[in-house]
Write a protein that holds these residues in place. Sequence first.
Motif, short mmCIF file in Angstrom:
data_model
loop_
_atom_site.label_atom_id
_atom_site.label_comp_id
_atom_site.label_asym_id
_atom_site.label_seq_id
_atom_site.Cartn_x
_atom_site.Cartn_y
_atom_site.Cartn_z
N ALA A 107 0.51 -1.43 -0.11
CA ALA A 107 -0.04 0.37 0.03
C ALA A 107 0.67 1.24 -0.16
N THR A 108 1.70 0.95 0.88
CA THR A 108 2.68 2.69 1.10
C THR A 108 3.22 2.71 -0.25
N GLU A 109 4.27 1.35 -1.43
CA GLU A 109 5.12 1.65 -2.22
C GLU A 109 4.21 1.71 -3.41
N ALA A 110 2.77 1.45 -2.84
CA ALA A 110 1.70 2.42 -4.31
C ALA A 110 1.23 3.88 -3.74
N GLY A 111 1.19 4.76 -3.05
CA GLY A 111 1.33 5.84 -2.88
C GLY A 111 0.09 5.91 -1.70
N HIS A 112 -0.08 4.79 -1.40
CA HIS A 112 -1.20 5.06 -0.07
C HIS A 112 -1.57 4.21 1.22
N PRO A 113 -0.17 4.83 1.98
CA PRO A 113 0.36 3.85 3.02
C PRO A 113 -1.31 3.96 4.02
N ILE A 114 -1.15 2.62 4.82
CA ILE A 114 -2.22 2.36 5.83
C ILE A 114 -1.98 2.72 6.63
N GLY A 115 -3.23 2.49 7.75
CA GLY A 115 -3.01 2.85 9.54
C GLY A 115 -3.11 1.37 9.98
N ARG A 116 -2.89 1.11 11.34
CA ARG A 116 -2.95 0.45 12.24
C ARG A 116 -4.71 -0.34 12.56
N ALA A 117 -5.19 0.80 12.06
CA ALA A 117 -6.37 -0.16 12.22
C ALA A 117 -6.86 -1.19 10.79
N ALA A 118 -6.19 -0.42 9.71
CA ALA A 118 -6.97 -1.22 8.39
C ALA A 118 -5.55 -2.08 8.43
N GLN A 119 -4.37 -2.22 9.01
CA GLN A 119 -3.17 -3.14 9.43
C GLN A 119 -4.39 -4.39 10.13
N ARG A 120 -5.23 -3.85 11.25
CA ARG A 120 -5.38 -4.94 11.62
C ARG A 120 -6.79 -5.69 11.83
N ARG A 121 -7.60 -4.57 10.92
CA ARG A 121 -8.28 -5.49 10.04
C ARG A 121 -8.19 -6.74 8.53
N VAL A 122 -7.04 -6.18 7.39
CA VAL A 122 -5.33 -6.46 6.66
C VAL A 122 -5.74 -8.12 7.64
N GLU A 123 -4.81 -8.55 9.12
CA GLU A 123 -4.90 -9.14 9.75
C GLU A 123 -5.72 -10.37 9.79
N GLN A 124 -6.97 -9.31 10.00
CA GLN A 124 -8.16 -10.08 10.66
C GLN A 124 -9.01 -11.29 8.71
N THR A 125 -8.43 -10.56 7.88
CA THR A 125 -9.26 -11.25 6.82
C THR A 125 -7.81 -12.08 6.22
N LEU A 126 -6.71 -11.93 7.38
CA LEU A 126 -5.52 -13.84 6.68
C LEU A 126 -6.01 -14.70 7.87
N GLN A 127 -6.37 -14.24 8.90
CA GLN A 127 -7.19 -14.91 10.07
C GLN A 127 -8.11 -16.01 9.65
N ALA A 128 -9.33 -15.05 8.54
CA ALA A 128 -10.67 -15.97 8.48
C ALA A 128 -9.72 -16.66 7.09
N ALA A 129 -9.25 -16.08 6.82
CA ALA A 129 -8.35 -17.35 5.39
C ALA A 129 -7.98 -18.27 5.96
#
Length: 167
Positions: A107-129
Amino acid sequence: MDLESVAEELYTLHPTEFVGARTARVEAALAAGKAALAAQIAALKRPTLSAWAGNLLVHSEPRQVARLLRLGEGLRRAHQKRARTQLRRLSRQQHMAVLTEQARLLATEAGHPIGRAAQRRVEQTLQAALADPAAAEKWASGCLVRAVAPPAGFTAAATAAVNETTS
């Protein structure tokens, strides 16, 4: 132009770019006389920031995605069989497979860094997967609209089983 290729393109765009690009693809489909395709494209929903980061991960790291999906299958089988030794071994691998940081970097390389809350939701998605085959399939499509929550109990039960065998 087909729905799959358009969806892949749209879901790797930053959410702020999604609607304009979707509109352009709808207009292109209509101009090509593909009204049904235009309607399908118009029905695509704009992703949340965390879903976008997860989609970037799927499209940028297919080998890591396949690895995480295999790990999830193994964890689910071990959990169902209550195979504590296997759960312990797979849980160690799970730490290596957590791709949240990679999604943040993409996301940072694409020019749009994500914050901690979005990171937690990504992690939740990975746990769900890891925990749920339907969630794994949804995430692996690379067309998430929002983060996916892991099923209740799976991660806690797997962790408890691992902790019992290591204490």
